[in-house]
Design an enzyme around this catalytic site. Structure first.
Site, PDB file in Angstrom:
ATOM      1  N   ASN A 196      25.629 -35.751  49.456  1.00 53.51           N
ATOM      2  CA  ASN A 196      26.743 -35.447  50.344  1.00 53.51           C
ATOM      3  C   ASN A 196      26.946 -36.547  51.385  1.00 53.51           C
ATOM      4  O   ASN A 196      28.067 -36.770  51.853  1.00 53.51           O
ATOM      5  CB  ASN A 196      26.509 -34.102  51.039  1.00 53.51           C
ATOM      6  CG  ASN A 196      26.725 -32.926  50.098  1.00 53.51           C
ATOM      7  OD1 ASN A 196      27.812 -32.723  49.580  1.00 53.51           O
ATOM      8  ND2 ASN A 196      25.679 -32.146  49.871  1.00 53.51           N
ATOM      9  N   HIS A 226      17.890 -44.238  52.357  1.00 58.39           N
ATOM     10  CA  HIS A 226      19.319 -44.498  52.229  1.00 58.39           C
ATOM     11  C   HIS A 226      19.609 -45.893  52.801  1.00 58.39           C
ATOM     12  O   HIS A 226      19.254 -46.182  53.949  1.00 58.39           O
ATOM     13  CB  HIS A 226      20.133 -43.450  52.990  1.00 58.39           C
ATOM     14  CG  HIS A 226      19.706 -42.042  52.704  1.00 58.39           C
ATOM     15  ND1 HIS A 226      19.543 -41.554  51.431  1.00 58.39           N
ATOM     16  CD2 HIS A 226      19.387 -41.022  53.529  1.00 58.39           C
ATOM     17  CE1 HIS A 226      19.164 -40.286  51.485  1.00 58.39           C
ATOM     18  NE2 HIS A 226      19.054 -39.949  52.754  1.00 58.39           N
TER      19      HIS A 226
END
Length: 275
Positions: A196, A226
């Site tokens: 998401n 990330h």
């Protein structure tokens, strides 16, 4: 807001539990959690509501009839598709955590239009990433490229139909394996619980079609990692976040869970720092 923000929770998982625990401890000043909503009387949300002594609601009609100031969606893409537009049309603000549902362009456009019509806020928090303030600012000058790599331990990718169809043996990986690489709009729907954040990055930046997504299963990792790259007229930016997985759900990060708390505080407070 001069009175507490009357907030309802949609979903009965890790994030809903965290919000209820923080509220019980008095760590959410200005926020009153008035209800928890779920699909049926036997859903996990029902038992969570009983545990914390919170009113439990079944279905969207009951949720809208309660008229909360805001609903924190912490459920699923399906929940966003089912509840987002009716809530916004009813003048109820929605904090959307399952932002990947907004990869559906028609849904995103309809939600933004409903927000403008009713004046209800549509709020998509940062989740498990950072740098969105710089990205949004850079976009005003012009951004040429934006990408995100989402790399997690193999356990985080289990039970995902797209991964199962690929034939990747997650339990026997000897090195990193790329599960997807391409536009965010194409990749986000394949991983409804895991990426998401890629949707958030794209929605805040240069869009779902121009934002590149790479999804990696890496047995050497213990943290959800990330890596964001942005380049444009203002310069280049690289952000690397190594997030601790949520104890009960390795598909998400603790930072994403606490982002929900930060979002509620932003709604309740009149002072804001940062873009």
């Amino acid at each position: 807001m001069n009175r507490p923000l009357r907030t309802a929770l949609l979903g009965g998982g890790t994030i809903a539990r965290l919000v209820l625990e923080q509220a019980r401890q008095g760590a959410l000043p200005g926020i009153d959690v008035i209800a928890l909503a779920g699909r049926s009387g036997s859903s996990p949300a029902a038992s969570l509501a009983r545990e914390f002594g919170v009113k439990y609601l079944i279905g969207g009609e009951a949720l809208r009839a309660l008229k909360p100031d805001a609903v924190l969606e912490a459920a699923s893409h399906d929940a966003v598709r089912q509840h987002l537009l009716p809530l916004l049309d009813a003048g109820i603000g929605v904090v959307v955590l399952s932002a990947g549902a907004l990869a559906d362009e028609a849904l995103r456009q309809a939600a933004e239009a409903a927000s403008r019509r009713s004046g209800a806020r549509l709020y998509v928090p940062s989740g498990g990433i950072g740098g969105l303030d710089a990205l949004k600012t850079a976009c005003l000058a012009g951004v040429d490229e934006a990408s995100i790599q989402v790399a997690k331990p193999p356990a985080a990718w289990k039970g995902i139909p797209y991964v199962e169809r690929s034939g990747v043996a997650l339990d026997r990986l000897e090195g990193p394996v790329t599960l997807f690489e391409g536009p965010a709009r194409e990749g986000v729907p394949h991983f409804p619980q895991n990426v998401n954040i890629a949707a958030v990055l794209a929605l805040a930046g240069i869009g779902m079609d121009r934002t590149r997504l790479k999804v990696v299963a890496d047995p050497a990792l213990t943290l959800n990692t990330h890596t964001i790259h942005v380049s444009g007229r203002c310069g280049r930016m690289t952000v690397v976040l190594e997030n601790v997985p949520a104890p009960e759900n390795p598909k998400t990060s603790w930072l994403a869970c606490y982002s929900a708390l930060a979002a509620l505080r932003t709604l309740a407070e009149g002072v804001r720092y940062g873009t």
